[in-house]
Write a protein that holds these residues in place. Structure first.
Motif, short mmCIF file in Angstrom:
data_model
loop_
_atom_site.label_atom_id
_atom_site.label_comp_id
_atom_site.label_asym_id
_atom_site.label_seq_id
_atom_site.Cartn_x
_atom_site.Cartn_y
_atom_site.Cartn_z
N SER A 16 0.59 -1.32 -0.27
CA SER A 16 0.11 0.27 -0.02
C SER A 16 0.64 0.94 -0.11
O SER A 16 1.38 1.09 0.49
CB SER A 16 -0.89 0.06 1.57
N TRP A 17 0.47 1.83 -0.85
CA TRP A 17 1.72 3.37 -1.16
C TRP A 17 0.72 4.09 -0.98
O TRP A 17 -0.51 4.71 -1.32
CB TRP A 17 2.45 3.00 -2.49
N SER A 18 1.13 4.95 -0.18
CA SER A 18 0.35 6.33 0.92
C SER A 18 -1.16 5.94 0.93
O SER A 18 -2.15 7.03 0.59
CB SER A 18 0.27 7.21 -0.81
N ASP A 19 -1.84 5.07 1.91
CA ASP A 19 -2.73 4.67 2.18
C ASP A 19 -3.80 4.84 1.14
O ASP A 19 -4.80 4.07 0.97
CB ASP A 19 -3.37 5.27 3.16
N ARG A 20 -2.39 4.29 0.11
CA ARG A 20 -4.22 3.68 -1.21
C ARG A 20 -4.29 1.84 -1.01
O ARG A 20 -3.95 1.69 -0.62
CB ARG A 20 -3.24 3.64 -2.15
N GLU A 21 -4.95 0.98 -1.85
CA GLU A 21 -5.09 0.24 -2.25
C GLU A 21 -3.78 -0.15 -2.41
O GLU A 21 -2.80 -0.21 -3.36
CB GLU A 21 -6.34 0.39 -2.76
N PRO A 22 -3.89 -1.66 -1.83
CA PRO A 22 -2.88 -2.73 -2.16
C PRO A 22 -2.61 -3.02 -3.14
O PRO A 22 -3.15 -2.64 -4.15
CB PRO A 22 -2.86 -3.46 -1.24
N LYS A 23 -1.08 -2.77 -4.11
CA LYS A 23 -0.57 -3.39 -5.09
C LYS A 23 0.38 -4.20 -5.73
O LYS A 23 0.76 -4.07 -4.38
CB LYS A 23 -0.55 -2.16 -6.39
N TYR A 24 0.34 -4.84 -6.47
CA TYR A 24 1.66 -6.03 -6.82
C TYR A 24 3.11 -5.73 -6.62
O TYR A 24 3.08 -4.05 -7.33
CB TYR A 24 1.15 -7.07 -7.27
N ASP A 25 3.99 -5.17 -5.95
CA ASP A 25 4.82 -4.67 -6.39
C ASP A 25 7.02 -5.15 -6.55
O ASP A 25 6.83 -6.21 -5.53
CB ASP A 25 5.22 -3.62 -5.40
N ILE A 26 7.28 -5.48 -7.43
CA ILE A 26 8.56 -6.28 -7.51
C ILE A 26 10.42 -5.22 -7.74
O ILE A 26 9.98 -4.46 -8.32
CB ILE A 26 8.97 -6.33 -9.14
N ARG A 27 10.66 -5.04 -6.82
CA ARG A 27 11.28 -3.93 -6.37
C ARG A 27 12.95 -4.79 -5.73
O ARG A 27 12.28 -6.06 -4.92
CB ARG A 27 11.40 -3.14 -5.72
N ASP A 28 14.10 -4.07 -5.39
CA ASP A 28 14.64 -4.74 -4.62
C ASP A 28 15.56 -3.86 -3.36
O ASP A 28 14.50 -2.36 -3.25
CB ASP A 28 16.61 -4.38 -5.39
#
Length: 73
Positions: free
Chosen positions: A30-42
């Motif tokens: 969840s970025w900035s209290d928004r709906e969670p999204k799938y994320d790929i990163r280091d």
């Protein structure tokens, strides 16, 4: 520079680990209290630092899965 607000709501898995301990992970965030999204990163150990990555909606992740399933690997 403003602090980036995020919450890892689900650790899905990791793809690889670099020499310095950073891991390329797939998470639901969840970025900035928004709906969670799938994320790929280091991510650094402890998740206090992050590298550049990609964030996908559920629909985009399904499309990516379908494309990957078509690859002859």
């Amino acid at each position: 520079m403003a602090e980036i607000k995020f919450e890892i709501t689900q650790n899905i898995g990791f793809l690889s680990e670099g020499a310095k301990g950073w891991k390329k992970e797939i998470n639901l965030i969840s970025w900035s209290d928004r709906e969670p999204k799938y994320d790929i990163r280091d991510w650094s150990p402890g998740h206090d630092k992050m590298g550049k990555g990609i964030t996908l909606t559920k629909e985009e992740l399904i499309t990516l899965r379908n494309i990957l399933n078509q690859l002859n690997i």
